[in-house]
Design a protein around this motif. Structure first.
Motif, PDB file in Angstrom:
ATOM      1  N   ARG A  72      -6.840  49.287  51.392  1.00  0.00           N
ATOM      2  CA  ARG A  72      -7.052  47.994  52.049  1.00  0.00           C
ATOM      3  C   ARG A  72      -5.774  47.164  52.023  1.00  0.00           C
ATOM      4  O   ARG A  72      -5.418  46.528  53.015  1.00  0.00           O
ATOM      5  N   LEU A  73      -5.108  47.204  50.888  1.00  0.00           N
ATOM      6  CA  LEU A  73      -3.853  46.460  50.798  1.00  0.00           C
ATOM      7  C   LEU A  73      -2.806  47.021  51.757  1.00  0.00           C
ATOM      8  O   LEU A  73      -2.040  46.262  52.359  1.00  0.00           O
ATOM      9  N   GLN A  74      -2.817  48.359  51.878  1.00  0.00           N
ATOM     10  CA  GLN A  74      -1.883  48.966  52.816  1.00  0.00           C
ATOM     11  C   GLN A  74      -2.190  48.546  54.245  1.00  0.00           C
ATOM     12  O   GLN A  74      -1.283  48.271  55.041  1.00  0.00           O
ATOM     13  N   ASN A  75      -3.510  48.502  54.582  1.00  0.00           N
ATOM     14  CA  ASN A  75      -3.910  48.057  55.923  1.00  0.00           C
ATOM     15  C   ASN A  75      -3.496  46.612  56.147  1.00  0.00           C
ATOM     16  O   ASN A  75      -2.987  46.249  57.222  1.00  0.00           O
ATOM     17  N   VAL A  76      -3.749  45.786  55.118  1.00  0.00           N
ATOM     18  CA  VAL A  76      -3.344  44.389  55.220  1.00  0.00           C
ATOM     19  C   VAL A  76      -1.833  44.290  55.386  1.00  0.00           C
ATOM     20  O   VAL A  76      -1.321  43.493  56.185  1.00  0.00           O
ATOM     21  N   HIS A  77      -1.141  45.141  54.649  1.00  0.00           N
ATOM     22  CA  HIS A  77       0.308  45.140  54.736  1.00  0.00           C
ATOM     23  C   HIS A  77       0.781  45.542  56.139  1.00  0.00           C
ATOM     24  O   HIS A  77       1.704  44.930  56.699  1.00  0.00           O
ATOM     25  N   GLN A  78       0.098  46.563  56.682  1.00  0.00           N
ATOM     26  CA  GLN A  78       0.447  46.994  58.038  1.00  0.00           C
ATOM     27  C   GLN A  78       0.162  45.882  59.051  1.00  0.00           C
ATOM     28  O   GLN A  78       0.967  45.607  59.952  1.00  0.00           O
ATOM     29  N   GLU A  79      -1.032  45.240  58.906  1.00  0.00           N
ATOM     30  CA  GLU A  79      -1.370  44.137  59.796  1.00  0.00           C
ATOM     31  C   GLU A  79      -0.364  42.997  59.646  1.00  0.00           C
ATOM     32  O   GLU A  79       0.050  42.374  60.632  1.00  0.00           O
ATOM     33  N   LEU A 103       4.131  39.942  61.609  1.00  0.00           N
ATOM     34  CA  LEU A 103       5.494  39.467  61.444  1.00  0.00           C
ATOM     35  C   LEU A 103       6.365  39.866  62.635  1.00  0.00           C
ATOM     36  O   LEU A 103       7.222  39.099  63.082  1.00  0.00           O
ATOM     37  N   LYS A 104       6.125  41.077  63.133  1.00  0.00           N
ATOM     38  CA  LYS A 104       6.868  41.517  64.316  1.00  0.00           C
ATOM     39  C   LYS A 104       6.550  40.632  65.521  1.00  0.00           C
ATOM     40  O   LYS A 104       7.439  40.254  66.285  1.00  0.00           O
TER      41      LYS A 104
END
Length: 423
Positions: A359-366, A371-372
């Motif tokens: 979940r943290l990775q998904n949040v990080h990806q989102e 940010l992009k």
């Protein structure tokens, strides 16, 4: 310190150490090195306290070694620290400190230990007097010493420690040896209340023991992780000092006995280092050697390296040994199921952690995508700002030019207050 004087060598074990004779084996290891290296040994149980250290001085000293012994090299710890000493760095590994000692040390090691004791170990006079009062030097040839190790070794089965034989086995061996050698006295060193009662019922007035703190087996029924609280946390005045004194006296008295019946223990090994070569040792081997929690079984190979039981055991005693082994097996099975349950719980916790991580990775990806997008919008805003600035410049120029053109065509429209075209 002159350049020709031997350099001090400070010997210590990282606090809090372990049992009294386990600590003593570490001292022997350090004495062996100092002796071979031409150094002056000094024992430090003050800056590196043991389980036997009291909070207040004992006989004016804080160094637990000096509760019972003089310094081996006639140099105090304070003096040694002013003379640029070497030290053992807390290292305890060596031949004298093996984790799983046999019942009887190898002959060369035993001889070396006796040599070091004779050369360096200097008992306090009052302790020697107490030993002499019970078994005078040279008067124990017809006494059988018996050391029975129990308590935590039977309850907790610490890794790489022998699982001791039953107290009944020790008693039967003592009876058989007594029938053969007709001892005048039986000296018993042990740490369990029940063992004293067992031997007293057989040998009565011929049994010698010292007054000492002993534990009933029921009082140590606590997890191994609790350490030695069951032993050291007592209300007796100077209890820790007295525990050390009592186990020291036990071993010294065992060393005075002409015959010694014992298992694998640092106490009995310490007694052998103080004993003369004439002492006869009768083996009461452990039942097993407990492996490390994460290690393979080592019990069978350990037992092969030990002498067998000194005298043939009876069927009743053998049954008692089997019962003890059943208890050991049950203990092992409980440890196994605990490990299995811990493994299952660990797996569940790991799965939950992996889900959280995902979940943290998904949040990080989102977050990265967001940010992009924000960066792209910032670039667009900057582009728009640049375009607006350009348009503002063009508009100013256009207005300026129009104003000049208008004034030329229609001078009557020029306001009286305007001196120059609009900029």
């Amino acid at each position: 310190m002159s350049s020709s004087s031997p350099r001090p060598y400070v010997i210590y074990r990282p606090p809090p150490g372990c049992g009294f004779w386990s600590n003593f084996s570490c001292v022997l290891q350090g004495l062996d090195y100092a002796d071979r290296s031409g150094l002056v040994p000094v024992i430090d149980m003050e800056r590196n306290p043991t389980l036997y250290n009291e909070d207040e001085p004992v006989d004016g000293v804080m160094n637990a070694w000096e509760y019972y012994f003089h310094q081996p090299g006639f140099l105090s710890l304070g003096e040694a620290l002013t003379q640029d000493p070497l030290d053992n760095g807390g290292l305890i590994a060596g031949r004298f400190t093996t984790e799983s000692p046999p019942v009887i040390p190898p002959l060369d090691l035993l001889a070396r230990g006796r040599g070091l004791v004779e050369k360096y170990i200097r008992l306090k006079p009052d302790i020697r007097d107490r030993v002499d009062a019970i078994i005078p030097l040279g008067a124990g040839g017809d006494i059988l010493g018996v050391h029975v190790r129990g308590t935590d070794m039977r309850k907790h089965r610490p890794p790489l420690h022998p699982a001791p034989n039953t107290a009944e086995t020790y008693l039967e061996q003592a009876i058989l040896l007594d029938q053969e050698f007709s001892y005048r006295k039986i000296f018993l060193a042990c740490d369990e209340v029940e063992t004293v009662a067992l031997f007293r019922s057989q040998f009565r007035e011929r049994l010698l023991t010292i007054p000492a703190h002993r534990t009933a087996m029921a009082h140590i029924d606590m997890p191994r992780e609790a350490g030695f609280k069951w032993l050291f946390e007592r209300d007796r005045d100077r209890h820790r000092y007295l525990l050390g004194l009592e186990v020291l006296l036990d071993a010294l008295l065992l060393s005075r006995c002409g015959h010694l019946a014992c298992g694998a223990s640092n106490v009995s090994r310490g007694a052998m280092y103080f004993a003369p070569e004439s002492q006869v040792v009768h083996s009461v081997p452990p039942l097993w050697l407990c492996p490390k929690d994460e290690g393979p079984s080592v019990g069978r190979s350990y037992l092969v390296g030990n002498p067998p039981l000194a005298r043939q055991a009876s069927a009743r005693t053998l049954q008692g040994q089997m019962n003890e082994l059943y208890d050991l097996l049950e203990h092992t099975e409980k440890c196994r199921i605990d490990a299995f349950l811990n493994w299952a719980a660990t797996n569940m916790a790991l799965a939950e952690a992996n889900e959280k991580l995902l979940r943290l990775q998904n949040v990080h990806q989102e977050k990265a995508l967001l940010l992009k997008k924000i960066e792209a919008l910032r670039e667009q805003v900057n582009d728009q700002k640049a375009m607006i600035e350009t348009l503002k410049g063009r508009l100013s120029t256009l207005i300026n030019r129009w104003t000049r053109f208008g004034w030329n065509l229609m001078p009557w429209k020029k306001p009286s207050w305007r001196k120059q075209p609009f900029k």
